[in-house]
Enzyme design. Structure first.
Site, PDB file in Angstrom:
ATOM      1  N   CYS A   1      51.363  33.364  67.281  1.00 48.75           N
ATOM      2  CA  CYS A   1      52.006  32.021  67.376  1.00 48.75           C
ATOM      3  C   CYS A   1      52.619  32.099  68.607  1.00 48.75           C
ATOM      4  O   CYS A   1      53.946  32.692  69.105  1.00 48.75           O
ATOM      5  CB  CYS A   1      53.251  32.241  66.271  1.00 48.75           C
ATOM      6  SG  CYS A   1      54.174  30.636  66.213  1.00 48.75           S
TER       7      CYS A   1
ATOM      8  N   CYS B   1      56.189  30.592  68.679  1.00 47.13           N
ATOM      9  CA  CYS B   1      57.283  31.396  68.121  1.00 47.13           C
ATOM     10  C   CYS B   1      57.613  32.538  69.385  1.00 47.13           C
ATOM     11  O   CYS B   1      58.869  32.836  69.426  1.00 47.13           O
ATOM     12  CB  CYS B   1      56.797  32.398  66.926  1.00 47.13           C
ATOM     13  SG  CYS B   1      56.272  31.056  65.872  1.00 47.13           S
ATOM     14  N   ASP B   2      56.385  33.191  69.846  1.00 43.30           N
ATOM     15  CA  ASP B   2      56.763  34.204  70.776  1.00 43.30           C
ATOM     16  C   ASP B   2      56.652  33.979  72.179  1.00 43.30           C
ATOM     17  O   ASP B   2      56.872  34.788  73.090  1.00 43.30           O
ATOM     18  CB  ASP B   2      55.740  35.229  70.426  1.00 43.30           C
ATOM     19  CG  ASP B   2      56.171  35.646  68.888  1.00 43.30           C
ATOM     20  OD1 ASP B   2      57.243  35.491  68.301  1.00 43.30           O
ATOM     21  OD2 ASP B   2      54.925  36.108  68.364  1.00 43.30           O
TER      22      ASP B   2
END
Ligand code: NAP
Length: 309
Positions: A133, A136-137
């Site tokens: 992701c 997300c990261d």
């Protein structure tokens, strides 16, 4: 007993909820204990959902869908369905909390999960440089060198997004041409931070506590080489989330839940399915939403035919 329980909180689940709620079916929607909203929560700009000419952020779109579903009386539970008893006339849905909810019908809209490469050190280093992701990261990879694996729209989208943080983004693809749509390809090709590594697959991820590189195998001549990296983003597609139903509902060869023609009727009476869990081909937010509509209308007709609604 409820008339309908909807499992899943992506575009299919919430659209089914909007229609079912407006039909006075007072749906209960099981959203997830971790993150409500499905795959679009991991997306940045959604540029192709009709009605938003300037684009809309994935999480904002999902918030609006939830508000619209709740406005008409959908009850949303922030919990996971962990077991289903679907075969009888009363469907039972057990949640992570242990509570059991009963309904005459179920709409199964659990979407899909990111596909793994399937090599040993991928799992060990997941969360330590291996990610599924970018939104997300990506933040953790400022001024780092990273790679995105895959040749589809997701890989192009993630690679382009990650150039906001990383100093260098390799796109590692197993062939010499991309599957991604032309607009996404062109955007990636035009980005100076992105370098394509063609005809290559990752056969090992290197690193003790964090990713330090990968071993690449050339898919044409079989040669192997190491590529130093700080992170690897895997974007090689998704698999339908059917683990709760695979021994109850008929599945297709592609692993999706089988439905009868263009309807949402599954192989079990009173159970309907919608969204990515039935669709191995199109997998768009708008097609998932449309399929949620079909499911809600099918539920309405089913209940009406039984004299329940
Ligand atoms: P996809 O279209 O199925 O592409 C998966 C890519 O990963 C392919 O290039 C495939 O290679 C590669 N791949 C698959 N298994 C692999 C493995 N084990 N090792 C290495 N490479 C592997 O999946 P996606 O990119 O997630 O897109 C899915 C759907 O969502 C598509 O319909 C797409 O249009 C849509 N989507 C749309 C947008 C948007 O419009 N903004 C954004 C994201 C996704 P091959 O090409 O060799 O098969």
């Amino acid at each position: 007993m409820r008339q309908v329980i909807i499992i899943g909180s992506g575009p299919a689940g919430f659209t089914a909820a909007i229609y079912a709620a407006r039909a006075n079916l007072e749906p209960l929607l099981i959203a997830s204990s971790v993150e409500i909203g499905g795959e679009l929560m991991n997306t940045t700009d959604v540029e192709n959902f009709p009605g938003f000419p300037e684009g809309i952020l994935g999480p904002d779109l999902m918030t609006k869908m939830q508000q619209q579903a709740e406005r008409f009386g959908t009850e949303v539970l922030y919990d996971d369905a962990v077991a289903l008893d679907l075969t009888g006339p009363v469907k039972k849905v057990t949640l992570g909390s242990g509570t059991v909810h009963e309904a005459a019908t179920v709409i199964f809209a659990t979407g899909s999960a990111p596909r793994k490469i399937g090599i040993e050190n991928e799992a060990r280093l997941s969360g330590h440089g291996v990610s599924y992701c970018a939104t997300c990261d990506g933040f953790f990879f400022r001024e780092k060198t990273i790679a995105v694996v895959g040749g589809g729209d997701s890989a192009m989208e993630e690679a382009t997004f990650l150039t906001k943080f990383a100093s260098k983004v390799y796109v590692i693809h197993r062939r010499d041409s991309l599957r991604a749509s032309k607009i996404m390809q062109d955007r990636a090709f035009a980005n100076e931070k992105i370098e394509f590594v063609w005809n290559a697959e990752i056969i090992d991820v290197l690193g003790d506590d964090a990713v330090t590189g990968v071993v690449l195998k050339d898919t044409v001549d079989g040669s192997e080489r190491e590529l130093p990296l700080d992170g690897v983003f895997v974007a090689i597609g998704n698999d339908p989330r059917t683990h709760l139903v695979h021994d109850v509902l008929r599945l297709t060869d592609a692993g999706t839940v089988w439905v009868d023609g263009r309807s949402s009727r599954t192989s079990v009476e009173g159970v309907f399915a919608a969204g990515d869990v039935v669709d191995a081909t199109y997998r768009q937010a708008v097609t998932a939403a449309a399929s949620g509509t079909v499911a809600a209308l099918d539920v309405e007709h089913f209940l009406a035919a039984r004299g329940d609604a």
